[in-house]
Scaffold this motif. Structure first.
Motif, PDB file in Angstrom:
ATOM      1  N   UNK A 186       0.840  -1.198   0.000  1.00 35.70           N
ATOM      2  CA  UNK A 186       0.000   0.000   0.000  1.00 35.70           C
ATOM      3  C   UNK A 186       0.879   1.253   0.000  1.00 35.70           C
ATOM      4  N   UNK A 187       1.931   1.267  -0.801  1.00 35.71           N
ATOM      5  CA  UNK A 187       2.863   2.406  -0.747  1.00 35.71           C
ATOM      6  C   UNK A 187       2.210   3.719  -1.163  1.00 35.71           C
ATOM      7  N   UNK A 188       1.094   3.647  -1.881  1.00 37.53           N
ATOM      8  CA  UNK A 188       0.380   4.874  -2.250  1.00 37.53           C
ATOM      9  C   UNK A 188      -0.377   5.482  -1.075  1.00 37.53           C
ATOM     10  N   UNK A 189      -0.433   4.771   0.050  1.00 37.76           N
ATOM     11  CA  UNK A 189      -1.114   5.266   1.252  1.00 37.76           C
ATOM     12  C   UNK A 189      -0.147   5.873   2.265  1.00 37.76           C
ATOM     13  N   UNK A 190       1.155   5.792   2.001  1.00 43.79           N
ATOM     14  CA  UNK A 190       2.132   6.333   2.942  1.00 43.79           C
ATOM     15  C   UNK A 190       2.021   7.863   2.958  1.00 43.79           C
ATOM     16  N   UNK A 191       1.975   8.492   4.143  1.00 44.12           N
ATOM     17  CA  UNK A 191       1.877   9.962   4.206  1.00 44.12           C
ATOM     18  C   UNK A 191       3.022  10.633   3.462  1.00 44.12           C
ATOM     19  N   UNK A 192       2.723  11.778   2.891  1.00 43.86           N
ATOM     20  CA  UNK A 192       3.720  12.494   2.086  1.00 43.86           C
ATOM     21  C   UNK A 192       4.895  12.984   2.928  1.00 43.86           C
ATOM     22  N   UNK A 193       4.621  13.477   4.134  1.00 40.11           N
ATOM     23  CA  UNK A 193       5.673  14.053   4.973  1.00 40.11           C
ATOM     24  C   UNK A 193       5.581  13.527   6.404  1.00 40.11           C
ATOM     25  N   UNK A 194       5.880  12.248   6.626  1.00 43.36           N
ATOM     26  CA  UNK A 194       5.799  11.705   7.986  1.00 43.36           C
ATOM     27  C   UNK A 194       6.902  12.269   8.876  1.00 43.36           C
ATOM     28  N   UNK A 195       6.672  12.189  10.181  1.00 47.64           N
ATOM     29  CA  UNK A 195       7.597  12.747  11.168  1.00 47.64           C
ATOM     30  C   UNK A 195       8.747  11.770  11.420  1.00 47.64           C
ATOM     31  N   UNK A 196       9.921  12.046  10.869  1.00 46.28           N
ATOM     32  CA  UNK A 196      11.056  11.137  10.994  1.00 46.28           C
ATOM     33  C   UNK A 196      11.875  11.359  12.264  1.00 46.28           C
ATOM     34  N   UNK A 197      11.314  12.109  13.216  1.00 50.23           N
ATOM     35  CA  UNK A 197      11.979  12.223  14.518  1.00 50.23           C
ATOM     36  C   UNK A 197      11.416  11.231  15.529  1.00 50.23           C
ATOM     37  N   UNK A 198      10.369  10.505  15.161  1.00 53.24           N
ATOM     38  CA  UNK A 198       9.737   9.553  16.065  1.00 53.24           C
ATOM     39  C   UNK A 198      10.627   8.339  16.295  1.00 53.24           C
TER      40      UNK A 198
END
Length: 489
Positions: free
Chosen positions: A69-81
């Motif tokens: 489901x790679x088309x469902x991945x958020x455009x700008x996820x928080x990579x500090x988590x």
């Protein structure tokens, strides 16, 4: 960009091939389909935001490439988590109401170094699997009922057997709040037992001490031949789709299955009962091997199942492999008994999953498959294990990457296969292979004609409320695993 896909379609997952292993974005991917709960992930020490960003960026780049489901991945996820939180934040999470076709299976853990051993059945274990039940309706008490014990394991040597009911560990009664710590932590256990008295459970004075050890499970648990009237009935209990022991290149377990069917063929077996009730899945090559021993009129020119990947990676895979990348045909097997069969009976529970369900789905276009027991787990998708080949990132993740279809284009078992004949396992369990055992006797009754075809009322089963199963924690559980030669894009 270099890619490698590691699993067991045509090659063994642990053989040292002379061909070079190439890596997606420098990372190793092993096709699989397991799921672990968050309880199974060991907490990580706190790390810096920059370290989280490094790991999360690694997660994100791989997920955008291969996630189903790679088309469902958020455009700008928080990579500090934290990595596990970040991973969960980008999934197409399943919701029974709002997203019933979403992801129920992708998972991440902090260390994948032991995964290949566990996927081949080598774990630190007492050697038994069990179901967990609430002790009574509304109770917080828990019991563990032993489903099977591995021959030669510490539990077997200590005298524990199928049907035994464990109510205490190290002197403490099991409950909804402590069962995980007591059963799944440490290696030394003193088990206390209960017995059934009428409709209640009564603690006894019996105790058995067992120390877990590193142990290799042979998935070929039991085989027998029964004579029922004019019928010769082959019976196989098979508990995981594993080609061979960890580190082996001999595919000895697949060969053992071949030998069982060679014996069935020599004895004129013309009915088959395949016991997959505790089989949570495994390698698709072993699933194809078993299906090829059973299928009627099957050959290497006929489709067992095909895979559907995401639209990003599909053209790349097709360019390198062609259409054959996405298909698994049957295998030509001299031990095949399909010409003597018109049907196969498969014994199932809610732990029958994934590569086991491939057997049911893949054989149905070719012969009658009658399921007996309870509804299967419902996993028609496969995943891959992704680890960092440089060793700098210790995390491993296992995202869903493909969906499976049989030769009739069917993949409609995401909620499991409802049994043709529903039979619950009772609280008093008989040994596997005993002709009076609830599921097996129903299959033999079908063959003899003493049990009517079609659905019928559920047998008197276990009145206790299911609370879980140790089988859910097996690495490789609910899995589809394959291996392909290296390729470059």
């Amino acid at each position: 960009m270099n890619y490698v896909f590691k699993g067991t379609n045509r090659l063994h997952p642990f053989r040292n091939w002379s061909i070079q292993y190439l890596l997606i974005a420098g990372f190793l991917l092993t096709l699989a389909g397991c799921k672990k709960s968050t309880d199974d992930v060991t907490p990580q020490p706190s790390v810096s935001t920059s370290e989280n960003q490094t790991i999360d960026s690694w997660i994100l780049s791989n997920m955008r490439e291969v996630y189903y489901w790679n088309d469902k991945i958020p455009a700008n996820p928080d990579t500090t988590l934290a990595p596990d939180v970040f991973f969960d934040s980008i999934l197409n999470t399943y919701n029974a109401t709002t997203n019933p076709t979403g992801d129920r299976f992708s998972w991440i853990e902090n260390d994948a170094n032991t995964l290949t051993a566990e996927l081949s059945g080598q774990t630190t274990t007492t050697g038994m699997e069990y179901n967990l039940y609430l002790r009574a309706t509304g109770s917080t008490g828990v019991i563990a009922q032993v489903l099977y014990v591995l021959p030669g394991s510490p539990a077997a040597l200590a005298g524990i057997k199928r049907g035994d009911i464990i109510s205490k560990v190290n002197g403490q009664s099991l409950s909804t709040t402590n069962y995980s710590d007591l059963l799944f932590s440490g290696t030394s256990f003193t088990f206390g037992f209960a017995s059934v008295s009428g409709s209640t459970l009564v603690d006894t004075d019996k105790t058995i001490s067992v120390t877990a050890t590193t142990f290799q499970e042979n998935p070929v648990f039991l085989d027998s031949v029964y004579t029922v009237g004019s019928k010769k009935v082959g019976y196989l209990v098979y508990n995981q789709f594993v080609p061979g022991a960890n580190g082996s290149t001999a595919d000895e377990y697949d060969k053992q299955v071949d030998a069982v069917f060679a014996s069935f063929k020599a004895q004129g077996v013309n009915e088959l009962v395949l016991d997959l009730r505790y089989n949570p899945g495994g390698y698709t090559s072993s699933s194809a091997n078993l299906a090829s021993l059973i299928g009627k009129g099957v050959s290497s020119s006929k489709l067992y199942f095909r895979e559907e990947w995401n639209t990003t990676i599909t053209p790349l895979l097709q360019q390198e492999y062609g259409a054959s990348f996405f298909v698994q045909n049957f295998i030509d097997k001299s031990q095949n008994i399909g010409s003597n069969l018109s049907r196969v009976f498969v014994l199932t529970t809610d732990q029958t999953a994934s590569a086991s369900e491939l057997i049911i789905n893949g054989l149905r276009p070719y012969m009658t498959v009658t399921t007996i027991g309870s509804t299967t787990y419902g996993k028609n998708v496969g995943s891959i294990t992704i680890t960092d080949d440089t060793g700098k990132i210790k995390w491993g993740m296992q995202p869903i990457v493909f969906k499976s279809y049989n030769s009739a284009g069917q993949s409609d078992y995401s909620t499991g296969f409802t049994p043709n004949i529903e039979v619950d396992e009772p609280i008093n369990l008989l040994p596997l292979g005993d002709t009076n055992e609830a599921l097996l006797t129903t299959a033999l009754g079908q063959i003899s004609g003493s049990v009517a075809s079609g659905r019928r009322a559920t047998e008197s089963g276990n009145p206790l409320i299911t609370f879980g199963s140790s089988i859910q924690r097996k690495a490789g559980g609910h899995s589809m695993i394959r291996q392909l030669k290296s390729l470059k894009f």
